[in-house]
Design an enzyme around this catalytic site. Structure first.
Site, short mmCIF file in Angstrom:
data_model
loop_
_atom_site.label_atom_id
_atom_site.label_comp_id
_atom_site.label_asym_id
_atom_site.label_seq_id
_atom_site.Cartn_x
_atom_site.Cartn_y
_atom_site.Cartn_z
N THR A 1 0.91 -1.16 0.00
CA THR A 1 0.00 0.00 0.00
C THR A 1 0.94 1.20 0.00
OG1 THR A 1 -0.09 0.16 2.41
CG2 THR A 1 -1.80 -1.19 1.36
N HIS A 2 0.55 2.28 -0.63
CA HIS A 2 1.42 3.47 -0.76
C HIS A 2 2.76 3.10 -1.42
CE1 HIS A 2 -1.32 5.44 2.18
NE2 HIS A 2 -1.29 4.24 2.75
N SER B 1 18.00 0.89 -26.66
CA SER B 1 18.26 2.32 -26.75
C SER B 1 19.23 2.57 -27.89
CB SER B 1 18.86 2.82 -25.44
OG SER B 1 19.62 3.99 -25.65
N LYS C 1 20.56 -1.03 -22.40
CA LYS C 1 19.14 -0.84 -22.11
C LYS C 1 18.23 -1.89 -22.70
CE LYS C 1 17.45 2.90 -20.88
NZ LYS C 1 16.65 3.12 -19.71
N ASN D 1 14.13 -1.75 -22.72
CA ASN D 1 13.02 -0.92 -22.24
C ASN D 1 11.66 -1.59 -22.43
OD1 ASN D 1 14.79 1.20 -21.60
ND2 ASN D 1 14.73 1.96 -23.70
N GLU E 1 4.65 0.61 -21.69
CA GLU E 1 4.54 2.06 -21.58
C GLU E 1 3.54 2.62 -22.59
OE1 GLU E 1 8.53 4.11 -21.10
OE2 GLU E 1 9.13 2.03 -21.32
N TYR F 1 -32.03 13.97 -35.04
CA TYR F 1 -30.71 13.85 -35.67
C TYR F 1 -30.10 15.23 -35.91
CZ TYR F 1 -26.86 12.75 -38.79
OH TYR F 1 -25.61 12.65 -39.33
N LYS G 1 -18.50 8.12 -35.14
CA LYS G 1 -17.82 6.91 -35.63
C LYS G 1 -16.32 6.97 -35.48
CE LYS G 1 -20.58 7.43 -39.14
NZ LYS G 1 -21.74 7.96 -38.38
N1 ARG Z 1 -23.18 10.27 -42.58
C1 ARG Z 1 -24.21 10.48 -41.62
C2 ARG Z 1 -23.71 10.11 -40.22
O1 ARG Z 1 -22.75 9.44 -40.14
C3 ARG Z 1 -25.39 9.65 -41.94
C4 ARG Z 1 -26.69 10.27 -41.61
C5 ARG Z 1 -26.85 11.51 -42.38
N2 ARG Z 1 -28.15 12.06 -42.29
C6 ARG Z 1 -28.37 13.24 -42.77
N3 ARG Z 1 -29.57 13.68 -42.69
N4 ARG Z 1 -27.42 14.00 -43.22
O2 ARG Z 1 -24.26 10.50 -39.24
#
Ligand code: ARG
Length: 464
Positions: free
Chosen positions: A154-155, A276, A282, A284, A289, A316, A324
């Site tokens: 601990t510590h 190194s 060395k 490493n 890391e 939306y 994504k």
């Molecule tokens: N490329 C858009 C996205 O990844 C798809 C949906 C687009 N919809 C729109 N009304 N422009 O979110």
């Protein structure tokens, strides 16, 4: 002309095209996008919304595009903006009029939501498989080291002796919790949003349940606005990934310490270390890391997406296209780190003699000395003080507790007897800590059995 170009008098500016497109990242989900479209078209056909001939032409056309894409024969185009319109444009090019009917009763908003749900479910499966592989290596290593003593800290100060198996099992528990987070994330993603339309559903008599079952979803989403604007499953995913990265990072930090000459508990395999350019001696632990470092970018993705989503009105908004890149970066980073870590860890060798020596160093048995006095009737507070005074005496005289003579012990308390030596031996300190969850070999074996059973349940559910 754009697929949506009817109300426009000109094409978008080149700068807008380049800014708006997301094909470079979107093309990673062509598989899910095309499978989603095949299910949608099949359902439209079954509902009589599309003719059998059109349905067949569309499904065949999509299967052809899928195969060509898998074989790397398709170059996706920035001009078509995203993966959805790339596929649709290509379909129309290949099969003509029928292709123009695919998007009936659908919007890109619910289409991208569907793809997103699918990529998260697929990634959860991948990660669950990687996490079970890691835990299997950890469990096998732990089973080999039930008696390998080492200091517990601990510590970062020597605290009480434990075993390597016990220490490794702490990480097994962390990764088992991570597995539960990915199971939860999978379940959050496991609802089918197609049919939400742009935001308000559709007047076509879609059979949403059929699409769900064709694609292997267990349920459908129940609100069209939420269906297109929900990105919680991405945030659940990156949040689970962040915790796993934190666990990996802590583990890496320990391995980095353990292979330093100060600790010298372990040796990394040469194939998992680097040298190194200037210092010839060395070796490493770069891999450990780098994994520790990469936790930062996964946390960054989490804060990034939370911030993108914060304050967005329903439903939306294009802001959401940022999702994504952050998801894929977190997912790729975690998958890469899990695979490399597992391979690196499997090749670590342990300096058992050095670990046992360290386990006895630093008065790790002082608590047991106090507990000995308590068993002889001394109160714990007095026992703690007496034990502390003995430690101070040892430090002053360059000794450890087991070096002291009975007379030296008795100068501090008359209740000391010859059985003190057994009571503070390494074997007793570890072996007598035998309640569930404690380091005694028997207790750790029970933890290993329990963990193996829990791991099997994940494997049965998620790993083919
Ligand atoms: N490329 C858009 C996205 O990844 C798809 C949906 C687009 N919809 C729109 N009304 N422009 O979110």
């Amino acid at each position: 002309m754009k697929l949506w170009g009817g109300r426009f008098s000109k094409d978008p500016d080149q700068m807008v095209l380049e800014f708006d497109e997301c094909i470079e990242i979107g093309n990673r989900m062509y598989e899910q996008d095309i499978l989603g479209s095949i299910a949608h078209a099949t359902m439209l056909g079954a509902q009589g919304i599309l003719s059998q001939a059109d349905t067949k032409a569309i499904v065949d056309g999509l299967n052809g595009i899928l195969e060509d894409a898998r074989n790397g024969k398709i170059t996706w185009s920035v001009d078509a903006e995203d993966i959805h319109m790339n596929v649709e444009t290509l379909l129309i090019e290949r099969i003509g009029e029928a292709g123009k009917r695919l998007h009936t009763g659908r919007s890109r908003n619910d289409q991208v939501a569907l793809d997103n749900h699918m990529i998260v479910m697929d990634a959860c499966r991948e990660i669950i498989s990687l996490l079970t592989a890691l835990n299997t290596v950890l469990l096998d290593t732990a089973a080999d080291h039930l008696d390998t003593a080492m200091p517990g800290y601990t510590h970062l100060q020597h605290a009480q002796p434990i075993t390597l198996a016990h220490h490794l099992m702490a990480y097994v528990e962390m990764f088992l919790r991570d597995l539960r987070h990915f199971e939860f994330t999978y379940e959050q993603a496991d609802e089918m949003p197609l049919g939400s339309g742009a935001l308000a559903g559709t007047t076509y008599p879609l059979d949403r349940e059929k699409v769900a079952s064709l694609l292997g979803f267990s349920r459908i989403t129940m609100n069209s606005l939420d269906g297109v604007s929900n990105r919680d499953y991405f945030i659940d995913f990156i949040s689970a990934a962040s915790l796993t990265m934190m666990h990996l990072s802590r583990f890496c930090e320990e391995l980095i310490l353990w292979c330093s000459s100060e600790f010298a508990f372990i040796e990394m395999d040469d194939a998992f270390a680097t040298g190194s350019s200037i210092m010839p001696q060395k070796k490493n632990p770069d891999v450990a890391e780098l994994i520790r470092g990469k936790s930062g970018r996964v946390y960054g993705a989490l804060v990034g997406l939370l911030t993108t989503m914060k304050g967005l009105p329903l439903s939306y908004n294009k802001d959401m296209q940022e999702d994504k890149e952050l998801f894929y970066d977190a997912s790729d980073t975690l998958q890469h780190c899990l695979a490399v870590f597992t391979a690196m860890f499997a090749k670590v060798t342990y300096n058992k003699a050095r670990m046992a020596e360290a386990a006895m160093d630093g008065f790790t048995n002082a608590t047991d000395c106090a507990d000995y006095l308590v068993k002889k009737g001394v109160t714990f507070r007095d026992a703690h003080r007496i034990s502390g005074e003995l430690v101070a005496y040892c430090i002053k005289h360059g000794k450890i507790l087991s070096d002291l003579s009975l007379d030296e012990y008795r100068a501090y308390s008359p209740v000391f007897d010859l059985d003190i030596y057994d009571a503070i031996s390494l074997e007793t300190c570890i072996g007598k800590r035998n309640i569930p969850g404690a380091p005694a070999p028997e207790a750790v074996q029970a933890s290993i059995n329990s963990a193996r059973a829990r791991l099997e349940a994940f494997k049965a559910k998620f790993v083919q």
